[in-house]
Design an enzyme around this catalytic site. Structure first.
Site, short mmCIF file in Angstrom:
data_model
loop_
_atom_site.label_atom_id
_atom_site.label_comp_id
_atom_site.label_asym_id
_atom_site.label_seq_id
_atom_site.Cartn_x
_atom_site.Cartn_y
_atom_site.Cartn_z
N ALA A 8 -5.14 3.36 5.27
CA ALA A 8 -6.23 4.24 5.02
C ALA A 8 -7.20 3.69 4.24
O ALA A 8 -8.27 4.51 3.95
CB ALA A 8 -5.42 5.47 4.03
N GLN A 77 -3.74 10.51 4.26
CA GLN A 77 -3.40 10.25 2.71
C GLN A 77 -3.78 11.33 2.05
O GLN A 77 -4.67 11.88 2.04
CB GLN A 77 -4.25 8.76 2.53
N GLY A 82 -4.95 4.33 -3.67
CA GLY A 82 -3.95 3.46 -3.94
C GLY A 82 -2.78 3.59 -2.95
O GLY A 82 -2.61 4.30 -2.30
N THR A 83 -2.08 2.38 -3.05
CA THR A 83 -0.88 2.06 -2.04
C THR A 83 0.44 3.31 -2.31
O THR A 83 0.90 3.42 -1.47
CB THR A 83 -0.23 0.67 -2.43
N GLY A 141 -0.57 -9.95 -6.68
CA GLY A 141 0.29 -9.42 -7.72
C GLY A 141 1.45 -10.47 -7.96
O GLY A 141 2.09 -10.94 -6.84
N ASN A 165 3.18 -11.10 -4.13
CA ASN A 165 3.50 -9.90 -3.47
C ASN A 165 2.89 -10.01 -2.11
O ASN A 165 1.68 -9.91 -2.17
CB ASN A 165 3.28 -8.60 -4.32
N HIS A 317 -28.38 -16.94 25.83
CA HIS A 317 -28.98 -17.99 26.29
C HIS A 317 -29.58 -18.84 25.17
O HIS A 317 -30.10 -18.38 24.14
CB HIS A 317 -30.68 -17.66 26.67
P1 TTP Z 1 -6.49 -3.15 -0.09
O1 TTP Z 1 -6.92 -4.37 0.74
O2 TTP Z 1 -6.23 -3.25 -1.54
O3 TTP Z 1 -7.58 -1.99 0.03
P2 TTP Z 1 -8.78 -1.83 1.35
O4 TTP Z 1 -8.13 -1.78 2.63
O5 TTP Z 1 -9.31 -0.48 1.21
O6 TTP Z 1 -9.65 -2.88 1.21
P3 TTP Z 1 -10.98 -2.86 -0.02
O7 TTP Z 1 -10.16 -3.55 -1.12
O8 TTP Z 1 -11.75 -4.23 0.62
O9 TTP Z 1 -11.83 -1.82 0.21
O10 TTP Z 1 -5.23 -2.13 0.35
C1 TTP Z 1 -4.00 -2.65 0.66
C2 TTP Z 1 -3.44 -2.14 1.92
O11 TTP Z 1 -3.27 -0.70 1.65
C3 TTP Z 1 -4.36 -1.97 3.12
O12 TTP Z 1 -3.23 -2.14 4.26
C4 TTP Z 1 -4.84 -0.39 3.10
C5 TTP Z 1 -3.96 0.19 2.26
N1 TTP Z 1 -4.39 1.23 1.45
C6 TTP Z 1 -4.06 2.61 1.75
O13 TTP Z 1 -3.71 2.90 2.88
N2 TTP Z 1 -4.58 3.50 1.05
C7 TTP Z 1 -5.41 3.25 -0.05
O14 TTP Z 1 -5.73 4.31 -0.92
C8 TTP Z 1 -5.67 1.97 -0.42
C9 TTP Z 1 -6.32 1.66 -1.54
C10 TTP Z 1 -5.08 0.92 0.39
#
Ligand code: TTP
Length: 410
Positions: A8, A77, A82-83, A141, A165, A317
């Site tokens: 996302a 999402q 965030g993850t 991490g 991580n 070219h």
């Molecule tokens: P990141 O690489 O930390 O975030 P990003 O993909 O948005 O890249 P940038 O920091 O360059 O903007 O994300 C780690 C993984 O988690 C990646 O697979 C995307 C996913 N992710 C989400 O699905 N939702 C989120 O809100 C975030 C922050 C990350």
């Protein structure tokens, strides 16, 4: 078992290639990054759940509704970053069984998943994650361990060594209770690493598997070149399906897709991968670690090395494309040259999210977005970015980054 793949994110560090599309569908060695993730999870799972948000329609269109005959379910999402928030979004699709989670923007190999599941079962763990030892954890991490279990996770701990991580996990559904208690972090995100700490403090068993294979976290543009080089050097099979005229030199391994025509005088030194329906030559020099997509044109008196040219793009070219990434449907005018080496031989620096970063690379050329028109005789400085949908007039010297949708003339 189900796999939740996180896709996302906005991929801001990967601009301009993510100006108009999610990073996970960018092709490396002519395949979307997320394709490698799904392929390596595939033997262990019966369904994929992909968490989407930024430019989700493009991702859904690129992947469709199944992978190797297994269904893909897309979930949007939930509000918030965030993850941990991303994983929570998949909650209603997870039953009673444990499930795998992987970031969609990393490359890892099947052994890692096998070991992760093995450790999770052996340790009768509540969660497990994949780790790898690095000398410098400033971008990672840090996973602290005691015996066979994780004792804590510290985000971006600075220049220290230890286990990083890798972004591949296995959880029991109980994780959702801990995600619900995860506070927002200093950078304004709900992070799964904070959730893991909550689990550890509550006495849950978080195990880890040490991965020794190749891994890459596609955060910055040059990570695409690293992965491309790895895949071509280690995973490419020599296979010519297109038409190759007499008078061409091909040093294996080279993969040439159906419908591609390679004209006389082309000199191709593998590993090189060329997609379908492309036109190559006559009289061009394609050097190792180059991927050229579908429907591209690399014409007369053009040299390409260690680069990615995405679908529908042309260097027709008298061009030099070195250590560069060219997005989709981009055209380089005759005589346009990318510089890939500084006169002082220093590492090339690239602006990433407004800050100049050392790429760690001695050689790095241009990073050009999608649908860009570059005029004749344009010179592009090392590490410069040209935003998608931009127009660079004839004779321009690109010595600074060009934002998305800009017109630059002399
Ligand atoms: P990141 O690489 O930390 O975030 P990003 O993909 O948005 O890249 P940038 O920091 O360059 O903007 O994300 C780690 C993984 O988690 C990646 O697979 C995307 C996913 N992710 C989400 O699905 N939702 C989120 O809100 C975030 C922050 C990350």
């Amino acid at each position: 078992m189900k796999a939740v793949v996180l896709a996302a994110g906005k991929g801001e560090r990967l601009r301009p290639l993510t100006d108009d599309r999610p990073k996970v569908i960018l092709k490396v060695a002519n395949r979307p990054i997320i394709g490698y993730v799904l392929e390596n999870l595939d033997p262990f799972v019966d369904e994929f759940i992909i968490v989407v948000r930024y430019e989700k329609e493009k991702l859904i269109k690129a992947l469709g509704d199944e992978f190797n005959g297994k269904p893909i379910t897309y979930v949007e999402q939930l509000p918030g970053e965030g993850t941990a928030k991303a994983i929570e979004s998949a909650r209603k699709h997870i039953g009673e069984e444990e499930f795998i989670v992987a970031n969609g923007d990393i490359y890892f190999e099947i052994e890692g998943v096998k070991d992760l599941i093995g450790v999770f079962r052996r340790e009768k763990a509540d969660a497990a994650l994949l780790v790898k030892e690095f000398d410098d954890l400033s971008h990672f991490g840090k996973i602290e361990v005691e015996g066979s279990l994780v004792s804590g996770v510290k985000e971006k701990p600075g220049k220290v060594s230890g286990y990083a991580n890798l972004g591949v996990y296995i959880f029991k559904p109980e994780v959702f209770e801990f995600i619900g208690k995860t506070p927002v972090s200093k950078r304004g995100e709900y992070e799964i690493t904070d959730t893991l700490n909550l689990m550890i403090w509550a006495g849950r068993r978080v195990a880890y598997a040490v991965y020794s294979g190749y891994w890459n976290d596609i955060g910055r543009p040059w990570n695409l070149l690293e992965l491309n080089e790895y895949l071509l050097k280690n995973r490419l099979r020599h296979e010519i399906r297109g038409i190759v005229e007499a008078g061409t030199t091909i040093v294996p391994p080279v993969e040439i897709g159906e419908g591609t025509v390679v004209r006389s005088g082309a000199y191709i030194v593998g590993p090189v991968k060329i997609g379908r329906n492309s036109r190559i030559g006559p009289n061009c020099f394609i050097r190792p670690a180059t991927s050229i997509g579908d429907g591209c044109h690399v014409g007369n008196a053009v040299e390409v090395k260690n680069s990615i040219i995405m679908d529908g793009s042309n260097a027709p070219h008298l061009n030099y494309v070195g250590d560069s990434i060219i997005g989709e449907n981009t055209n380089l005018g005759a005589g346009t040259i990318t510089a890939n080496l500084r006169h002082d031989r220093g590492n090339v620096k690239v602006e990433v999210k407004g800050k100049l970063e050392d790429s760690g690379r001695h050689k790095l050329g241009a990073i050009i977005g999608h649908n860009v028109k570059v005029g004749i005789n344009v010179s592009i400085y090392p590490g410069r970015k040209i935003g998608s949908n931009s127009f660079i007039g004839p004779g321009v010297i690109v010595d600074r980054n060009v934002p998305q949708g800009h017109i630059v003339t002399v």
